[in-house]
Design a protein around this motif. Sequence first.
Motif, PDB file in Angstrom:
ATOM      1  N   PHE A 121       0.869  -1.176   0.000  1.00 22.49           N
ATOM      2  CA  PHE A 121       0.000   0.000   0.000  1.00 22.49           C
ATOM      3  C   PHE A 121       0.904   1.223   0.000  1.00 22.49           C
ATOM      4  CE2 PHE A 121      -4.616   0.343   1.545  1.00 22.49           C
ATOM      5  CZ  PHE A 121      -4.848   1.493   0.814  1.00 22.49           C
ATOM      6  N   VAL A 122       0.863   2.028  -1.064  1.00 18.38           N
ATOM      7  CA  VAL A 122       1.783   3.151  -1.221  1.00 18.38           C
ATOM      8  C   VAL A 122       1.012   4.470  -1.298  1.00 18.38           C
ATOM      9  CG1 VAL A 122       3.645   4.108  -2.628  1.00 18.38           C
ATOM     10  CG2 VAL A 122       3.322   1.629  -2.517  1.00 18.38           C
ATOM     11  N   PRO A 123       1.076   5.321  -0.255  1.00 14.25           N
ATOM     12  CA  PRO A 123       0.427   6.634  -0.348  1.00 14.25           C
ATOM     13  C   PRO A 123       1.234   7.549  -1.258  1.00 14.25           C
ATOM     14  CG  PRO A 123       1.571   6.423   1.732  1.00 14.25           C
ATOM     15  CD  PRO A 123       1.713   5.109   1.023  1.00 14.25           C
ATOM     16  N   THR A 124       0.532   8.385  -2.027  1.00 24.71           N
ATOM     17  CA  THR A 124       1.231   9.282  -2.955  1.00 24.71           C
ATOM     18  C   THR A 124       0.944  10.752  -2.674  1.00 24.71           C
ATOM     19  OG1 THR A 124      -0.570   9.147  -4.558  1.00 24.71           O
ATOM     20  CG2 THR A 124       1.249   7.566  -4.801  1.00 24.71           C
ATOM     21  N   SER A 125       0.263  11.040  -1.574  1.00 24.76           N
ATOM     22  CA  SER A 125      -0.010  12.436  -1.248  1.00 24.76           C
ATOM     23  C   SER A 125      -0.099  12.598   0.261  1.00 24.76           C
ATOM     24  CB  SER A 125      -1.312  12.904  -1.896  1.00 24.76           C
ATOM     25  OG  SER A 125      -2.401  12.171  -1.384  1.00 24.76           O
ATOM     26  N   GLY A 126      -0.119  13.848   0.718  1.00 29.95           N
ATOM     27  CA  GLY A 126      -0.309  14.130   2.129  1.00 29.95           C
ATOM     28  C   GLY A 126       0.931  13.979   2.986  1.00 29.95           C
ATOM     29  N   GLY A 127       2.088  13.738   2.401  1.00 31.90           N
ATOM     30  CA  GLY A 127       3.319  13.661   3.170  1.00 31.90           C
ATOM     31  C   GLY A 127       3.506  12.373   3.945  1.00 31.90           C
ATOM     32  N   CYS A 128       2.651  11.398   3.753  1.00 31.05           N
ATOM     33  CA  CYS A 128       2.777  10.130   4.471  1.00 31.05           C
ATOM     34  C   CYS A 128       3.943   9.333   3.899  1.00 31.05           C
ATOM     35  CB  CYS A 128       1.487   9.324   4.352  1.00 31.05           C
ATOM     36  SG  CYS A 128       1.534   7.794   5.298  1.00 31.05           S
ATOM     37  N   THR A 129       4.787   8.811   4.786  1.00 25.67           N
ATOM     38  CA  THR A 129       5.952   8.059   4.327  1.00 25.67           C
ATOM     39  C   THR A 129       5.851   6.570   4.657  1.00 25.67           C
ATOM     40  OG1 THR A 129       7.092   8.550   6.396  1.00 25.67           O
ATOM     41  CG2 THR A 129       7.467  10.061   4.536  1.00 25.67           C
ATOM     42  N   ARG A 130       4.801   6.152   5.319  1.00 29.34           N
ATOM     43  CA  ARG A 130       4.642   4.726   5.653  1.00 29.34           C
ATOM     44  C   ARG A 130       4.097   3.966   4.453  1.00 29.34           C
ATOM     45  NH1 ARG A 130       5.140   3.521  11.213  1.00 29.34           N
ATOM     46  NH2 ARG A 130       5.373   5.446  12.365  1.00 29.34           N
ATOM     47  N   ARG A 131       4.626   2.785   4.253  1.00 26.43           N
ATOM     48  CA  ARG A 131       4.224   1.924   3.142  1.00 26.43           C
ATOM     49  C   ARG A 131       3.993   0.516   3.670  1.00 26.43           C
ATOM     50  NH1 ARG A 131       7.792   3.393  -2.061  1.00 26.43           N
ATOM     51  NH2 ARG A 131       6.650   1.574  -2.766  1.00 26.43           N
ATOM     52  N   PRO A 132       2.788   0.213   4.157  1.00 33.63           N
ATOM     53  CA  PRO A 132       2.564  -1.157   4.646  1.00 33.63           C
ATOM     54  C   PRO A 132       2.762  -2.162   3.522  1.00 33.63           C
ATOM     55  CG  PRO A 132       0.573   0.190   4.873  1.00 33.63           C
ATOM     56  CD  PRO A 132       1.620   1.047   4.274  1.00 33.63           C
ATOM     57  N   ARG A 133       3.431  -3.247   3.866  1.00 32.84           N
ATOM     58  CA  ARG A 133       3.740  -4.277   2.877  1.00 32.84           C
ATOM     59  C   ARG A 133       3.568  -5.657   3.483  1.00 32.84           C
ATOM     60  NH1 ARG A 133       9.405  -3.034   0.149  1.00 32.84           N
ATOM     61  NH2 ARG A 133       8.822  -5.056  -0.615  1.00 32.84           N
ATOM     62  N   CYS A 134       3.140  -6.563   2.683  1.00 33.96           N
ATOM     63  CA  CYS A 134       3.160  -7.979   3.025  1.00 33.96           C
ATOM     64  C   CYS A 134       3.597  -8.687   1.755  1.00 33.96           C
ATOM     65  CB  CYS A 134       1.784  -8.469   3.486  1.00 33.96           C
ATOM     66  SG  CYS A 134       1.843 -10.204   3.976  1.00 33.96           S
ATOM     67  N   THR A 135       4.909  -8.803   1.600  1.00 33.79           N
ATOM     68  CA  THR A 135       5.446  -9.312   0.343  1.00 33.79           C
ATOM     69  C   THR A 135       6.035 -10.720   0.459  1.00 33.79           C
ATOM     70  OG1 THR A 135       7.532  -8.169   0.795  1.00 33.79           O
ATOM     71  CG2 THR A 135       5.915  -7.008  -0.557  1.00 33.79           C
ATOM     72  N   THR A 136       6.072 -11.285   1.649  1.00 32.08           N
ATOM     73  CA  THR A 136       6.548 -12.648   1.832  1.00 32.08           C
ATOM     74  C   THR A 136       5.499 -13.623   1.314  1.00 32.08           C
ATOM     75  OG1 THR A 136       7.777 -11.995   3.794  1.00 32.08           O
ATOM     76  CG2 THR A 136       7.280 -14.331   3.571  1.00 32.08           C
ATOM     77  N   ASP A 137       5.935 -14.679   0.674  1.00 34.38           N
ATOM     78  CA  ASP A 137       4.999 -15.686   0.185  1.00 34.38           C
ATOM     79  C   ASP A 137       4.619 -16.609   1.343  1.00 34.38           C
ATOM     80  OD1 ASP A 137       3.441 -17.528  -1.080  1.00 34.38           O
ATOM     81  OD2 ASP A 137       4.934 -18.096  -2.573  1.00 34.38           O
ATOM     82  N   ILE A 138       3.603 -16.196   2.081  1.00 33.51           N
ATOM     83  CA  ILE A 138       3.152 -16.959   3.245  1.00 33.51           C
ATOM     84  C   ILE A 138       2.633 -18.332   2.831  1.00 33.51           C
ATOM     85  CG2 ILE A 138       1.377 -17.001   5.057  1.00 33.51           C
ATOM     86  CD1 ILE A 138       1.818 -13.981   5.336  1.00 33.51           C
ATOM     87  N   ASN A 139       2.114 -18.451   1.625  1.00 35.73           N
ATOM     88  CA  ASN A 139       1.566 -19.736   1.173  1.00 35.73           C
ATOM     89  C   ASN A 139       2.599 -20.854   1.263  1.00 35.73           C
ATOM     90  OD1 ASN A 139      -0.844 -18.483   0.622  1.00 35.73           O
ATOM     91  ND2 ASN A 139      -0.425 -18.256  -1.549  1.00 35.73           N
ATOM     92  N   ARG A 140       3.850 -20.548   0.999  1.00 35.25           N
ATOM     93  CA  ARG A 140       4.911 -21.568   1.019  1.00 35.25           C
ATOM     94  C   ARG A 140       5.225 -22.035   2.440  1.00 35.25           C
ATOM     95  NH1 ARG A 140       7.581 -21.869  -4.021  1.00 35.25           N
ATOM     96  NH2 ARG A 140       7.191 -20.047  -5.320  1.00 35.25           N
ATOM     97  N   GLN A 141       4.876 -21.211   3.443  1.00 31.68           N
ATOM     98  CA  GLN A 141       5.194 -21.526   4.835  1.00 31.68           C
ATOM     99  C   GLN A 141       3.945 -21.861   5.649  1.00 31.68           C
ATOM    100  OE1 GLN A 141       7.410 -18.146   6.391  1.00 31.68           O
ATOM    101  NE2 GLN A 141       7.965 -17.630   4.308  1.00 31.68           N
ATOM    102  N   CYS A 142       2.797 -21.875   5.034  1.00 34.44           N
ATOM    103  CA  CYS A 142       1.513 -22.031   5.731  1.00 34.44           C
ATOM    104  C   CYS A 142       1.454 -23.331   6.530  1.00 34.44           C
ATOM    105  CB  CYS A 142       0.374 -22.008   4.710  1.00 34.44           C
ATOM    106  SG  CYS A 142      -1.274 -22.052   5.453  1.00 34.44           S
ATOM    107  N   PRO A 143       1.065 -23.241   7.814  1.00 29.37           N
ATOM    108  CA  PRO A 143       0.871 -24.477   8.587  1.00 29.37           C
ATOM    109  C   PRO A 143      -0.180 -25.367   7.918  1.00 29.37           C
ATOM    110  CG  PRO A 143       0.820 -22.547  10.028  1.00 29.37           C
ATOM    111  CD  PRO A 143       0.812 -22.039   8.605  1.00 29.37           C
ATOM    112  N   ASN A 144       0.040 -26.663   7.943  1.00 33.34           N
ATOM    113  CA  ASN A 144      -0.854 -27.607   7.259  1.00 33.34           C
ATOM    114  C   ASN A 144      -2.317 -27.414   7.625  1.00 33.34           C
ATOM    115  OD1 ASN A 144       1.224 -28.816   5.867  1.00 33.34           O
ATOM    116  ND2 ASN A 144       1.524 -30.429   7.392  1.00 33.34           N
ATOM    117  N   GLU A 145      -2.600 -27.130   8.894  1.00 31.53           N
ATOM    118  CA  GLU A 145      -3.986 -27.018   9.332  1.00 31.53           C
ATOM    119  C   GLU A 145      -4.666 -25.749   8.823  1.00 31.53           C
ATOM    120  OE1 GLU A 145      -1.214 -25.981  12.797  1.00 31.53           O
ATOM    121  OE2 GLU A 145      -1.285 -27.375  11.121  1.00 31.53           O
ATOM    122  N   LEU A 146      -3.901 -24.773   8.321  1.00 29.38           N
ATOM    123  CA  LEU A 146      -4.463 -23.535   7.772  1.00 29.38           C
ATOM    124  C   LEU A 146      -4.441 -23.509   6.246  1.00 29.38           C
ATOM    125  CD1 LEU A 146      -2.903 -20.849  10.170  1.00 29.38           C
ATOM    126  CD2 LEU A 146      -5.064 -22.111  10.410  1.00 29.38           C
TER     127      LEU A 146
END
Length: 182
Positions: A121-146
């Motif tokens: 999520f990349v803000p492009t206005s308002g001076g916000c510098t935070r960029r929340p990211r979830c870029t790790t491939d969680i699917n490859r590490q997912c516990p079997n029960e999930l």
Amino acid sequence: MSLLLATTANAANFLIRNNCPYTVWAASVPVGGGRQLNSGQEWTITANPGTTGPRIWGSTGSNFDASGHGRCQTGDCSGVLQYTGYGQPPNTLAKYATKQFNNLDFFDISLVDGFNGPMEFVPTSGGCTRRPRCTTDINRQCPNELWAPGGCNSPCTVFKTDQYCYNSGSSGPTTYSKFFKD
């Protein structure tokens, strides 16, 4: 998939770009509906100030006919492309709220419904510098029960208990919540 946020006095514009090497069916409610995005394609939606309960996500493994009916492996929305409700887990979510407390905008990436693909999520206005990211491939590490085809469910989706769904307000971190947070 990445989201760019630009706000004005009257609206917030979201540029949704598929940065994945595969096709994603981008979805947005209550504004936008759904659209096929091949790798590198973009889609812009505009949300009015005060929009409530919004979510943006990518559905995967989708197949729709010319009339917009079909199914998605993850993030499915009752078999229709013009999404009007939230997608079925698992799906990585971008959530936002415009013109809220002190006239501020809020945004985040949530794995409350599990994970089905990377997001930024990349803000492009308002001076916000935070960029929340979830870029790790969680699917490859997912516990079997999930594990689910095409994604990794949240423990609430699988177990449906207060311990994992945080309905009572008294639950603490679990092994699963730590897994998703890490």
